[in-house]
Design a protein around this motif. Structure first.
Motif, PDB file in Angstrom:
ATOM      1  N   UNK A  74      28.984 -32.701  61.989  1.00  0.00           N
ATOM      2  CA  UNK A  74      28.162 -32.806  63.192  1.00  0.00           C
ATOM      3  C   UNK A  74      26.907 -33.628  62.893  1.00  0.00           C
ATOM      4  N   UNK A  75      26.345 -33.442  61.709  1.00  0.00           N
ATOM      5  CA  UNK A  75      25.202 -34.240  61.282  1.00  0.00           C
ATOM      6  C   UNK A  75      25.594 -35.715  61.182  1.00  0.00           C
ATOM      7  N   UNK A  76      26.759 -35.992  60.606  1.00  0.00           N
ATOM      8  CA  UNK A  76      27.261 -37.360  60.518  1.00  0.00           C
ATOM      9  C   UNK A  76      27.449 -37.947  61.911  1.00  0.00           C
ATOM     10  N   UNK A  77      27.995 -37.155  62.810  1.00  0.00           N
ATOM     11  CA  UNK A  77      28.206 -37.577  64.189  1.00  0.00           C
ATOM     12  C   UNK A  77      26.880 -37.970  64.847  1.00  0.00           C
ATOM     13  N   UNK A  84      25.043 -46.516  66.528  1.00  0.00           N
ATOM     14  CA  UNK A  84      25.976 -47.302  67.340  1.00  0.00           C
ATOM     15  C   UNK A  84      25.579 -47.348  68.808  1.00  0.00           C
ATOM     16  N   UNK A  85      24.419 -46.823  69.139  1.00  0.00           N
ATOM     17  CA  UNK A  85      24.020 -46.686  70.552  1.00  0.00           C
ATOM     18  C   UNK A  85      25.039 -45.865  71.344  1.00  0.00           C
ATOM     19  N   UNK A  86      25.643 -44.896  70.690  1.00  0.00           N
ATOM     20  CA  UNK A  86      26.554 -43.977  71.375  1.00  0.00           C
ATOM     21  C   UNK A  86      28.000 -44.399  71.392  1.00  0.00           C
ATOM     22  N   UNK A  87      28.362 -45.467  70.708  1.00  0.00           N
ATOM     23  CA  UNK A  87      29.748 -45.945  70.705  1.00  0.00           C
ATOM     24  C   UNK A  87      30.510 -45.333  69.524  1.00  0.00           C
ATOM     25  N   UNK A  88      30.879 -44.054  69.691  1.00  0.00           N
ATOM     26  CA  UNK A  88      31.537 -43.292  68.630  1.00  0.00           C
ATOM     27  C   UNK A  88      32.832 -42.709  69.154  1.00  0.00           C
ATOM     28  N   UNK A  89      33.862 -42.774  68.332  1.00  0.00           N
ATOM     29  CA  UNK A  89      35.127 -42.097  68.604  1.00  0.00           C
ATOM     30  C   UNK A  89      35.326 -41.012  67.549  1.00  0.00           C
ATOM     31  N   UNK A 112      30.851 -38.003  75.559  1.00  0.00           N
ATOM     32  CA  UNK A 112      31.931 -38.519  74.737  1.00  0.00           C
ATOM     33  C   UNK A 112      33.199 -38.473  75.585  1.00  0.00           C
ATOM     34  N   UNK A 113      33.649 -39.644  75.994  1.00  0.00           N
ATOM     35  CA  UNK A 113      34.754 -39.723  76.938  1.00  0.00           C
ATOM     36  C   UNK A 113      36.093 -39.326  76.328  1.00  0.00           C
ATOM     37  N   UNK A 114      36.304 -39.672  75.073  1.00  0.00           N
ATOM     38  CA  UNK A 114      37.617 -39.465  74.463  1.00  0.00           C
ATOM     39  C   UNK A 114      37.490 -38.843  73.081  1.00  0.00           C
ATOM     40  N   UNK A 115      38.361 -37.886  72.811  1.00  0.00           N
ATOM     41  CA  UNK A 115      38.538 -37.353  71.465  1.00  0.00           C
ATOM     42  C   UNK A 115      40.002 -37.569  71.133  1.00  0.00           C
ATOM     43  N   UNK A 116      40.251 -38.321  70.082  1.00  0.00           N
ATOM     44  CA  UNK A 116      41.610 -38.701  69.720  1.00  0.00           C
ATOM     45  C   UNK A 116      42.188 -37.722  68.712  1.00  0.00           C
ATOM     46  N   UNK A 139      21.989 -46.777  74.941  1.00  0.00           N
ATOM     47  CA  UNK A 139      21.555 -45.430  74.565  1.00  0.00           C
ATOM     48  C   UNK A 139      21.317 -44.579  75.804  1.00  0.00           C
ATOM     49  N   UNK A 140      20.688 -45.150  76.782  1.00  0.00           N
ATOM     50  CA  UNK A 140      20.318 -44.402  77.980  1.00  0.00           C
ATOM     51  C   UNK A 140      21.541 -43.840  78.698  1.00  0.00           C
ATOM     52  N   UNK A 141      22.650 -44.593  78.700  1.00  0.00           N
ATOM     53  CA  UNK A 141      23.818 -44.178  79.458  1.00  0.00           C
ATOM     54  C   UNK A 141      24.635 -43.079  78.815  1.00  0.00           C
ATOM     55  N   UNK A 142      24.586 -42.939  77.492  1.00  0.00           N
ATOM     56  CA  UNK A 142      25.491 -41.997  76.846  1.00  0.00           C
ATOM     57  C   UNK A 142      24.827 -40.757  76.276  1.00  0.00           C
ATOM     58  N   UNK A 143      23.545 -40.807  75.973  1.00  0.00           N
ATOM     59  CA  UNK A 143      22.883 -39.669  75.344  1.00  0.00           C
ATOM     60  C   UNK A 143      22.319 -38.696  76.367  1.00  0.00           C
TER      61      UNK A 143
END
Length: 198
Positions: A74-77, A84-89, A112-116, A139-143
């Motif tokens: 979770x810390x890594x996340x 990444x400005x929120x661009x994480x999968x 977070x839209x998708x969890x694979x 950043x503003x759109x995802x956090x």
């Protein structure tokens, strides 16, 4: 080394369940002239990526297995969200690894839209990897939490002493404790210590 916006960071050890995903990532990176950077954990990652890269990473993919300890990943996340400005999968070896409570915590931090997971069709995984590599994130759109709040949670999970952490952030220790309390409220836990028990 390419600038940060050309780097696609993948954290997680290669295994049979992730082999196809790693191949998809390399294929998409080659198409776009991006640089895939693989690391077993986030500590090794900072050794592999020199300080001279500029800007955020294009994409980060966090691969979770059964042995991954929640506070650590979770810390890594949280770190990857900021880088990444929120661009994480998130990719899991099994969809059962992320229970409802952990998914709820993630949802309280960002959208977070998708969890694979490994059971998904390859065509769908390929589509999502391609989509995330090509999109621009803000950043503003995802956090749902501020960068300071993410830093407070991350520091706590990494065991940084409150006095050192407050000094590093340029705030008083009392203010840091107030930030921790506010973060716990936003995450829906009594205090941040609950994160260590998940």
């Amino acid at each position: 080394m390419a600038g940060g916006n050309k780097c696609v960071v993948v954290i997680g050890i290669d295994n049979i369940l992730r082999y196809g995903l790693f191949h998809l990532i390399e294929t998409e990176c080659m198409k776009r002239n991006f640089v895939p950077v693989y690391s077993a954990n986030d500590h090794d990652l900072w050794i592999r990526i020199p300080e001279q890269h500029s800007g955020p990473f294009r994409l980060a993919i966090l691969c979770l297995g059964t042995d991954d300890f929640f506070p650590t990943w979770f810390s890594t996340f949280l770190t990857l969200l900021r880088k990444t400005n929120g661009n994480v999968l998130i990719f899991t070896d099994s969809h059962e690894l992320l229970n409802k409570r952990k998914r709820n915590l993630i949802a309280r931090v960002c959208e977070l839209e998708h969890i694979l997971d490994a059971s998904m069709p390859v065509s769908y995984l390929s589509f999502l990897v391609e989509y995330y590599m090509s999109r621009e994130c803000s950043v503003r759109g995802s956090f749902k939490m501020s960068m300071r709040e993410l830093s407070v949670i991350d520091g706590f999970l990494n065991g940084i002493d409150a006095v050192c952490h407050s000094s590093w952030m340029g705030i008083s220790t009392k203010t840091l404790y107030q930030h921790r309390k506010n973060c716990a409220n936003k995450l829906g836990v009594r205090n941040l210590k609950e994160l260590l028990r998940l």
